[in-house]
Write a protein that holds these residues in place. Structure first.
Motif, mmCIF file in Angstrom:
data_model
loop_
_atom_site.group_PDB
_atom_site.id
_atom_site.type_symbol
_atom_site.label_atom_id
_atom_site.label_comp_id
_atom_site.label_asym_id
_atom_site.label_seq_id
_atom_site.Cartn_x
_atom_site.Cartn_y
_atom_site.Cartn_z
ATOM 1 N N ALA A 193 -5.190 7.157 -5.058
ATOM 2 C CA ALA A 193 -4.852 5.978 -4.269
ATOM 3 C C ALA A 193 -4.176 4.961 -5.177
ATOM 4 O O ALA A 193 -4.347 4.983 -6.404
ATOM 5 N N HIS A 194 -3.428 4.067 -4.572
ATOM 6 C CA HIS A 194 -2.710 3.065 -5.366
ATOM 7 C C HIS A 194 -3.660 2.227 -6.209
ATOM 8 O O HIS A 194 -3.301 1.796 -7.307
ATOM 9 N N HIS A 195 -4.884 2.031 -5.705
ATOM 10 C CA HIS A 195 -5.854 1.223 -6.446
ATOM 11 C C HIS A 195 -6.976 2.074 -7.043
ATOM 12 O O HIS A 195 -8.051 1.546 -7.349
ATOM 13 N N ASP A 196 -6.714 3.342 -7.256
ATOM 14 C CA ASP A 196 -7.628 4.212 -7.989
ATOM 15 C C ASP A 196 -7.408 3.978 -9.488
ATOM 16 O O ASP A 196 -6.280 4.098 -9.975
ATOM 17 N N GLU A 228 -0.099 -0.815 -2.398
ATOM 18 C CA GLU A 228 -0.338 -1.820 -3.424
ATOM 19 C C GLU A 228 -1.014 -3.063 -2.836
ATOM 20 O O GLU A 228 -1.677 -3.819 -3.543
ATOM 21 N N ASP A 229 -0.823 -3.270 -1.530
ATOM 22 C CA ASP A 229 -1.377 -4.465 -0.877
ATOM 23 C C ASP A 229 -2.809 -4.274 -0.377
ATOM 24 O O ASP A 229 -3.412 -5.226 0.119
ATOM 25 N N ASP A 230 -3.321 -3.056 -0.477
ATOM 26 C CA ASP A 230 -4.646 -2.772 0.083
ATOM 27 C C ASP A 230 -5.588 -2.309 -1.020
ATOM 28 O O ASP A 230 -5.722 -1.115 -1.284
ATOM 29 N N ALA A 231 -6.263 -3.262 -1.652
ATOM 30 C CA ALA A 231 -7.164 -2.944 -2.762
ATOM 31 C C ALA A 231 -8.420 -2.216 -2.302
ATOM 32 O O ALA A 231 -9.148 -1.643 -3.125
ATOM 33 N N ALA A 232 -8.702 -2.234 -0.993
ATOM 34 C CA ALA A 232 -9.911 -1.576 -0.485
ATOM 35 C C ALA A 232 -9.816 -0.058 -0.589
ATOM 36 O O ALA A 232 -10.833 0.636 -0.602
ATOM 37 N N ILE A 233 -8.592 0.481 -0.620
ATOM 38 C CA ILE A 233 -8.404 1.928 -0.749
ATOM 39 C C ILE A 233 -8.275 2.231 -2.229
ATOM 40 O O ILE A 233 -7.198 2.156 -2.822
ATOM 41 N N GLY A 234 -9.414 2.540 -2.847
ATOM 42 C CA GLY A 234 -9.452 2.727 -4.286
ATOM 43 C C GLY A 234 -10.059 4.061 -4.675
ATOM 44 O O GLY A 234 -9.870 5.078 -3.999
ATOM 45 N N HIS A 235 -10.822 4.031 -5.741
ATOM 46 C CA HIS A 235 -11.391 5.249 -6.313
ATOM 47 C C HIS A 235 -12.308 5.935 -5.305
ATOM 48 O O HIS A 235 -13.137 5.304 -4.660
ATOM 49 N N VAL A 236 -12.155 7.243 -5.151
ATOM 50 C CA VAL A 236 -12.913 8.125 -4.249
ATOM 51 C C VAL A 236 -13.083 7.540 -2.845
ATOM 52 O O VAL A 236 -14.136 7.658 -2.211
ATOM 53 N N PHE A 237 -12.021 6.940 -2.351
ATOM 54 C CA PHE A 237 -12.012 6.329 -1.014
ATOM 55 C C PHE A 237 -12.281 7.338 0.096
ATOM 56 O O PHE A 237 -12.744 6.989 1.182
#
Length: 318
Positions: free
Chosen positions: A251-254, A282-291
């Motif tokens: 994910a972009h924030h992984d 890039e605008d959605d920090a909630a979708i991160g590591h092991v989402f």
């Protein structure tokens, strides 16, 4: 709790993080038993709706050294024929985590047509490399011996993991498809065929954290004297033409995002079927590591749909 290993909140299982935030609101200084309490909440919220149409069994199996290993199996109730086996390897930086926090994910994948096998491997720092790989092989032996009972096809095995579990999945796949590499571990791989991998939010080459000296959880797992001269750590060199097809996700924030594309390039350059998917924005920090394990979110649904489609497509190819 994670200070010892410098693990940030954004780097842990999202459901554990959510429950942990609730616990800390009530008990700001709470640390002892954190995971037991978090797992209790995760194990007892919303499960009845998820178990519909799913067979579930939990048991202990015996390793070669006589110690016990906990596993569970989720499989579709309506099975007209043998289904592919999906072995899941949990994440947690080799030092924490358990199969329990993946119950929802396991049931979700079982509904997609897989016999989902989940297990607890022994953790660092008490148990160092390559103990989790030995435990993985013990589970594979159990799968091979019990395939008929669970209507599971040992010739259609998929290995999936996230974070550290993705690294372990990628490495065990090299062991299972390269006899010379398996010999370096003095490991006898059972008669299974690993057809596909799901590598979620992982890193794959130990050289990345050994070049400058392993620190934190990696040091606790590999040991402070780990050396890239050890043939067991030469994972990338062990990947050959029989390596399974791989679905790589991030994910972009992984925080491990930058390891996905190099692995994809490495495999495709060697002619290994591979697909790379990057989720969120890039605008959605909630979708991160092991989402992907928070199975009711739109991006997790899309990711798990994509993974299941990739696995079934690979399995349909002779």
């Amino acid at each position: 709790m994670f200070d010892k290993w410098n693990i940030k909140s954004s780097e842990i299982h999202p459901e554990i993080r959510t429950v942990g935030n609730i616990i800390r609101t009530i008990m700001p200084n709470f640390t002892v038993g954190f995971f037991k309490l978090a797992n209790f909440f995760l194990d007892n919220i919303g499960l009845p709706n998820l178990t519909k149409g799913i067979n579930y069994e939990e048991k202990y199996i015996t390793r070669e050294d006589g110690t016990k290993l906990r596993i569970c199996v989720y499989s579709p109730k309506e099975k007209k024929e043998n289904v592919p086996g999906l072995l899941w390897i949990h994440g947690g930086g080799y030092v924490y985590g358990s199969k329990e926090i993946y119950r929802r994910y396991g049931m979700d994948m079982a509904r997609r047509g897989f016999a989902f096998v989940n297990f607890n491997y022994r953790l660092a720092p008490k148990w160092r490399f390559p103990t989790p790989l030995w435990d993985t092989n013990s589970v594979m032996e159990w799968i091979c011996k019990n395939a008929a009972r669970y209507h599971l096809d040992p010739k259609r095995i998929i290995i999936v993991g996230d974070s550290a579990g993705a690294q372990l999945a990628s490495q065990y796949a090299a062991i299972a498809t390269n006899p010379a590499y398996a010999a370096a571990f003095h490991m006898t791989v059972p008669e299974i065929t690993v057809r596909a991998l799901g590598l979620n939010c992982g890193m794959y080459d130990p050289a990345v954290f050994l070049k400058n000296g392993a620190t934190g959880a990696a040091r606790d797992y590999l040991g402070k004297n780990a050396d890239l001269g050890d043939p067991r750590l030469q994972i990338m060199q062990a990947i050959g033409c029989n390596y399974p097809a791989a679905h790589i996700t991030t994910a972009h924030h992984d925080f491990l995002r930058d390891h996905a594309k190099p692995m994809y390039d490495f495999l495709t350059e060697r002619g290994i079927r591979c697909k790379l998917d990057i989720y969120g924005s890039e605008d959605d920090a909630a979708i991160g590591h092991v989402f992907h394990v928070t199975i009711n979110t739109p991006e997790a649904i899309r990711c798990n749909d994509d993974a299941a489609a990739f696995f079934h497509n690979v399995l349909a190819t002779k």
